[in-house]
Design a protein around this motif. Sequence first.
Motif, PDB file in Angstrom:
ATOM      1  N   CYS B 459       0.851  -1.190   0.000  1.00 57.60           N
ATOM      2  CA  CYS B 459       0.000   0.000   0.000  1.00 57.60           C
ATOM      3  C   CYS B 459       0.888   1.242   0.000  1.00 57.60           C
ATOM      4  O   CYS B 459       1.870   1.294   0.732  1.00 57.60           O
ATOM      5  N   ASN B 461       0.339   3.995   1.175  1.00 53.10           N
ATOM      6  CA  ASN B 461       0.276   4.764   2.421  1.00 53.10           C
ATOM      7  C   ASN B 461       0.897   4.005   3.587  1.00 53.10           C
ATOM      8  O   ASN B 461       1.850   4.463   4.194  1.00 53.10           O
ATOM      9  N   CYS B 462       0.366   2.821   3.894  1.00 52.10           N
ATOM     10  CA  CYS B 462       0.776   2.168   5.138  1.00 52.10           C
ATOM     11  C   CYS B 462       1.734   1.017   4.876  1.00 52.10           C
ATOM     12  O   CYS B 462       2.178   0.366   5.811  1.00 52.10           O
ATOM     13  N   CYS B 480      -4.438   0.170   0.257  1.00 57.28           N
ATOM     14  CA  CYS B 480      -4.978  -1.106   0.678  1.00 57.28           C
ATOM     15  C   CYS B 480      -6.413  -0.929   1.158  1.00 57.28           C
ATOM     16  O   CYS B 480      -6.893   0.184   1.300  1.00 57.28           O
ATOM     17  N   CYS B 483      -6.799   1.298   4.306  1.00 59.52           N
ATOM     18  CA  CYS B 483      -6.537   2.714   4.061  1.00 59.52           C
ATOM     19  C   CYS B 483      -7.669   3.312   3.248  1.00 59.52           C
ATOM     20  O   CYS B 483      -8.123   4.418   3.526  1.00 59.52           O
ATOM     21  N   ARG B 503      -2.973   6.652  10.223  1.00 62.40           N
ATOM     22  CA  ARG B 503      -2.887   5.208  10.008  1.00 62.40           C
ATOM     23  C   ARG B 503      -1.460   4.788   9.654  1.00 62.40           C
ATOM     24  O   ARG B 503      -0.952   3.776  10.132  1.00 62.40           O
TER      25      ARG B 503
HETATM   26 ZN   LIG Z   1      -2.698   0.970   3.519  1.00 66.44          ZN
END
Ligand SMILES: [Zn+2]
Lengths: 382, 635
Positions: B459, B461-462, B480, B483, B503
Motif C-alpha cells: 500500500c 500509504n501504510c 490497501c 486505508c 494510520r
Molecule cells: Zn494501507
Amino acid sequence: MALEGNVKDFGLSEIFQLISLQKKSGMLSVTGEKPIVVFFKNGSVISTRDRRDRSRDPLKDYLLRYGFIDSDEMKRIERIQTETNLDLTDILLSEKYFSEDELKTIFTEQIQETVQDVLSWPRSYYKFIIGTQVLRGITHYAAMQVEGLLMESMRRIDEFAELQRIFPSEKMVLKRQAMPKSKPPRLESHEEFIYDLLEQVMTLEKLISHARMPRFCTYEALKNLLEKELLQIIDEPKPIEWEESTTVSEAKKQRKRRFLPTVAAVFLLIACFAAGEYGVPYVLPPGWSARFAKAGQVEATGTGNLFSADLQELRLRQLEATVEESLEAYLAIKGSYPFTLESLAVREFIDKGTIARIHQNDIRYRIDENGTSYMLIRNRTR
Amino acid sequence: MSSRSITIALALVLMFAICTPARPNTLSSINNSALRQYTEQELERGAPSMGTTSRILYREALQLLERGEWETARERLLLAAELSGDYADPLFTLARVELMHAHPDFLIYLVDGINRLARNYRSQSLIALNTMFLLVVSALGALLVILVTLLMKYWPLIDHKLREGYRKKAAFPPASWIGLLIIIGFLFMRLGIALYSVILVIALWPLATRKEKGVVATLVILVAAISFASGYINILVPAIDPGSITGRLALISERGADERTIKRIREINDPAFYAEKEFVLGTSMYRLNYLEEARRHFLTAVSKRKDFAPAYLNLGNVYFKQGDYDKAIAGYQSVIALDSTNALAHFNIGQTYIKKMLFAESSSMLKRANTLGIEKYRESHPAVTIRGLTIYEAELSTRELWSIAYREGRAHPARIFSEVLQPYLLFPFHRLWILLAVTMVMAAVVGKRIPKSWRAFRCDNCSMAACPECASSETGLHLCKSCASTIDGLTSVKVMEALLRHRRQKMSTKTGTRSAWRFIIFPGAPCIGHGKTTTGMVVALLNVGALMLLICNGFYFKDPQVIVLSTPLWKYIVPPVFMLLSWVLSARARVQSESRNYRILPAEMHIDRQGSKQAGGGNEAEKKSEQLEALLNSL
Ligand SMILES: [Zn+2]
Ligand SMILES: [Zn+2]
C-alpha cells in the motif's frame, strides 16, 4: 394554523428556512430521538427551552455535559430553583456564575448544538404552532438568524462525520506534543484552551466533559491540533467485540468442522516429512542423500558410484598421513618409533581427537621388535 | 626384507664414505642429539630439504614463544627456515616475532615466506583449492542468506495472496496459518540447500526489485560458474590426497629415499605415469647409490617420455658418479637441448668439465648457470649446501607436478566439492549449473507470465500488503483495503491527509519495531531488508567466509603434514569481531522516519476536490430553493 409532517418528506432545514423567510413567530416541536422545541420570534430562533417541561432543560444538560458547572453545583442551583421558582438563567446571572455576555455565548452555542442535533436525525415528526402567545415567559438572550444557524449546523454535521473517523472512540487517550521551538504554529482560542487542558494525558471523553465548548468544537480543535502536529493519539482501545454465545449443539458442530481440516493439515505435514525421509533420497542420484552416506552402505551398493566412498578414502589417507608425519617426528626426536599411538598423544605430537579418529576408523598400528619400522593396517572387515 | 635393510645400511655406509661430511655450523646448532642424528641420516638418504626436522624445530620454537623465550625461539625458527626449502610457517612466525619487537626485518621474512608458498606445488594447490572452496561456500551461503532475507521482506505479499486465495475455500485452519504451514511442510521435506534456493528464487523473482534481482543473479552466476568448472577443480584434489599419484611422486622432493617412500612409489601402477614413476624410482636408487639400478630406471623413463628433461639430467648424474664423464655431458646436453635455460644442466656440465680438467669451459658454463639462477636452487634445497654436493640432481618441478596433477585429476571420477557439499546441497554440485540455468529461465518465465491479479504490492500509504483484487486506486495512489476505507466518502483533503497519516504512523510503529529485529538474522540481511542490496551482498559474502574460517579453524582442507598446535587466539577473535562489526554496520542501515510536512495525496487533489465540492453544492441549492418556492405558495 399548523404546519406539520414527517421529516422524511421535507428536510427539516426547509421548514426552518420557510419559517425564517415568512418571519413567523411560534413554536416548532420536533419528535425524533427525543422531543425538542424551538421557539421562533419574527423568523429568528430565540430559544430551545420549554418552560412547561422543567425536567428536560437543554441548557442545564449543556452546562453539565461540557463541564461549565459540576453536578454538585448544579444540585445547589436546582435547590434554589425549586425554592424561588426563578429561571435557570436568572439564577446563573444573579449568583454570578457567568456574566451576561458569557451567558449569551453559552446560550447561542447551546441552541446551535440542539439545532444541529435535530437536523441530524434521520427521521422525525414536526409540528409548527404559529402565534406569539406560545412565546410568553420565554427568556432569551439571543435571536439567531436561521440562515446562519442552518449553514453552521450543516457544516458541523458534515464535518463531524469526518472528525469521528479521526477520533472514532471517546475512549482514545490523547496527549499533546511539545510546541516546536522554531516557528510555533498559531493557535485559535479554542485550540489553545484544549491544548492547555491536554497538559495532562486524558481520554477524549474526559476532555469533552471539561472543554466548556460543544462536542463539535472540541473535535474540531483536536483535529486542528493534530494537523499542526501538536497532538498525539496514544492508545486506541479496541472496540469490544461481543461474542455471540453459542449453544452447545452449535459448538459441537463447529468442533466437528474444525476437526477435519486439522487432521488434513497434520496429515499433510506428516506426508511432507515422509517425502523428505523416503522420497527425496529416492529422487536424488544414488548415494546422494545425507542419510544414506554411511560408509558401509555405500560400499554395499557397489555400483561404482565413488562419491561418498571416495571422500571417506581421502579422509582416511589424510589421517594416515598425519599419523605417519607425527611418527616420523617421534622417531626423529626419540630415535625409535613409539610402542603405541597413545604415546604420540602424550608427547603432544598429535592431538587426542586424531587418536580418537584413528580408533574410530579401526586403523591398527604395528611396530617391529627394534622399533625401527612400523605398519599402519586398515581393518576393513568390520 | 632383512636383506634389503642390510643393503640399505651398506649403502648408507658407502654414502658416508663418499660424501663430504655435513657442514658443522648448521647441524650442530640442533641441540637434541637424536634429532641431529636423524637429520644427518635424512641427508644421507639424499633428502633435498629436511622437512620433518624443520617442523619439529618449528614446533619447539612455538612452545618457546608461548613461554616467552623469544630469543631462543628466534634461533630455532631461523634454523627451521634454513633446513627446509619450502616450509613457509617458520618465516611467517619469524616475521610476527620481529614485528612484535619492531624490527624492520619482518618484511624480509614475510616476503620470503610468501615466496616459499608461491613456488611450492603443494601450497599452491592447497591455497587454490581452499580459495575456490571458500568462494563456493561464501557464494552459496550469501545466496541463501539473501534469499531468506528477501523471503522475510516479501513474506507479507506472498502471505496476502495465500490468505486471500485460501479464505474463500475454508474457515479453518485460519488463513493466517496457511503460509506458516507451507513453510514448515517445505522444511520437513529437507530438500537440501540447492532445491530450497531454486524454490526461493522462483518464488521471489516476480516480487524482487531490479537491484535485488541483480544481486541474486550475480550470486547464482558465480555459483553456476564454479559448478561448471568443478571438473577442472578436480585437478587440485591431489594436493590434499597423500595417496594420490601426484602426492606420492612429490615425496621425492620432500624427504630422503627411505624404504617406505620407495614402497609407496612402487605401488603406482597407472601406466599413464610410468615415466614419472621410473624417474622417481631412479632418483631414489641414485640417492641410495644403487647406480646401476638407477641407470636402468632413468633409461626406461626417457624411453617412455623422450622430452623428460629431469630424467636425462639425473641419468647424467649417474654416469658422472660412475666416472663416465662423456656420457654424463651427453645427458646434460640433451637437457639443454630440451630446455636451454636449465641452470642445473649448465652447472653440472661445468662440474664435469672440472673433472675433465677443462677449466675455461667449466668456468663459462658455471657463469651461465649463475645467470640462469642456480642460486635459487641452492636456496630451496638446503641439503645441497649442507652436504657440499658437486653435482645437483633434478626432481619433479612445480610445473611438472601440476601437469601430473592435471592428468590425474582429469582421469579421476570423483569431484571433491560435490562430495564435501553433498550432505548440505543434496544435489551434485558439478550438475548444479544446469539446475541454476533452468531456474533462472523458469524464474524469468514465471515473472512474465504471472497473472496481474496475483501481483501483490505494498500500500502506498501504510505499506501493508495489497493486490489489485482488494486495493483501490481512486485517489491516484494504490491504497490497501483498510486505508481506502478510512478515507472512503470523505471530501476534505486535509482530513484525508490527517487520517492517512494517522494510520501510516500507527502501522509503521507497529511494524517498525518488528522489522528492526526481524532482519537481524545474519550480517548483511538488514542492509538488504532496507534496500542497500549491493552492500548487503558484500557483507553477507564476507561474513559467510569469516564464519566458515572460524568453524573450520582456518581453511577447510588442511595439509595433513601440518601438526596442529593450539590455535592462536587471533583466529578466534578476528572473525567474530569482524562479524560483529558488520552486524552493527548493517543494523544501522535503517530508513529515516518521515518528515513532518509529508503529504501523500497527489498535489492536484488538493485543488480538484474543493472545486468539485462547490460545484455539487451549487446544484443542490438550486433544487432546494425550487421546492421551497412551492411550499411558500401553498401556505
Ligand atoms: Zn494501507
Ligand atoms: Zn488482495
